[in-house]
Design an enzyme around this catalytic site. Structure first.
Site, short mmCIF file in Angstrom:
data_model
loop_
_atom_site.label_atom_id
_atom_site.label_comp_id
_atom_site.label_asym_id
_atom_site.label_seq_id
_atom_site.Cartn_x
_atom_site.Cartn_y
_atom_site.Cartn_z
N GLN A 1 0.93 -1.15 -0.09
CA GLN A 1 -0.13 -0.17 0.05
C GLN A 1 0.80 1.31 0.06
OE1 GLN A 1 -3.13 0.08 2.63
NE2 GLN A 1 -3.94 2.17 2.22
N PHE A 2 1.28 1.90 -1.19
CA PHE A 2 2.01 2.95 -1.34
C PHE A 2 1.54 4.17 -0.60
CE2 PHE A 2 -0.42 4.01 -4.90
CZ PHE A 2 -0.37 5.42 -5.09
N THR A 3 0.40 4.21 -0.67
CA THR A 3 -0.31 5.46 -0.14
C THR A 3 0.04 5.58 1.49
OG1 THR A 3 -2.44 4.25 0.70
CG2 THR A 3 -2.53 5.31 -1.59
#
Length: 147
Positions: free
Chosen positions: A78-80
């Site tokens: 989850q890059f966010t």
């Protein structure tokens, strides 16, 4: 490296309407790779996460680890998690690691964690739907830079 750890009764992830990873009792881990993360960050998380005593014992106290309960983990990239909302209203993802390096570190984290417990995953960089039955709810945010 940032990890959101959730104690779950079950969790699964779908890609294009198909389940690609599913676990029963254990940990749902959302993992964000931040620019500058290295194997040292993985090591810090691996020394902590599988040993966290966040599952209840027979007296109802958080005294057991995911290893103790013979649980599993579902690890989702989850890059966010590396996003910033400091300025304006649109998040900035400047602090997220480049995809190729992030994937490498994500896969190494999964490999290392699987030395302790069974691990399932989603598909890196895919549009995923994650279903989480959080038990408690019990959720922790762990930043490798603060360990």
């Amino acid at each position: 490296m940032i990890a959101v750890i959730q104690r779950v009764n079950r969790s699964y992830v779908e890609v294009d309407g198909k389940v690609v990873g599913e676990i029963g009792k254990g940990l749902n881990i959302l993992l964000g790779v931040v620019k500058g993360d290295t194997e040292e960050d993985i090591e810090k998380l691996i020394k902590k996460i599988p040993f966290l005593r966040i599952f209840e014992d027979e007296n109802g106290k958080m005294n057991l680890s995911v290893i103790d309960i013979k649980g599993e983990a579902l690890v989702i990239s989850q890059f966010t998690l590396a996003g910033s909302v400091k300025k304006g209203r649109r998040p900035s993802f400047d602090n997220a690691e480049e995809p190729e390096k992030a994937k490498e570190l994500y896969q190494e984290f999964v490999k290392r964690l699987s030395e302790y417990i069974p691990v399932k995953t989603g598909i890196f960089a895919a549009d995923m739907k994650v279903f989480i039955e959080n038990d408690g709810p019990v959720t922790f945010i762990i930043d490798s830079k603060t360990l």
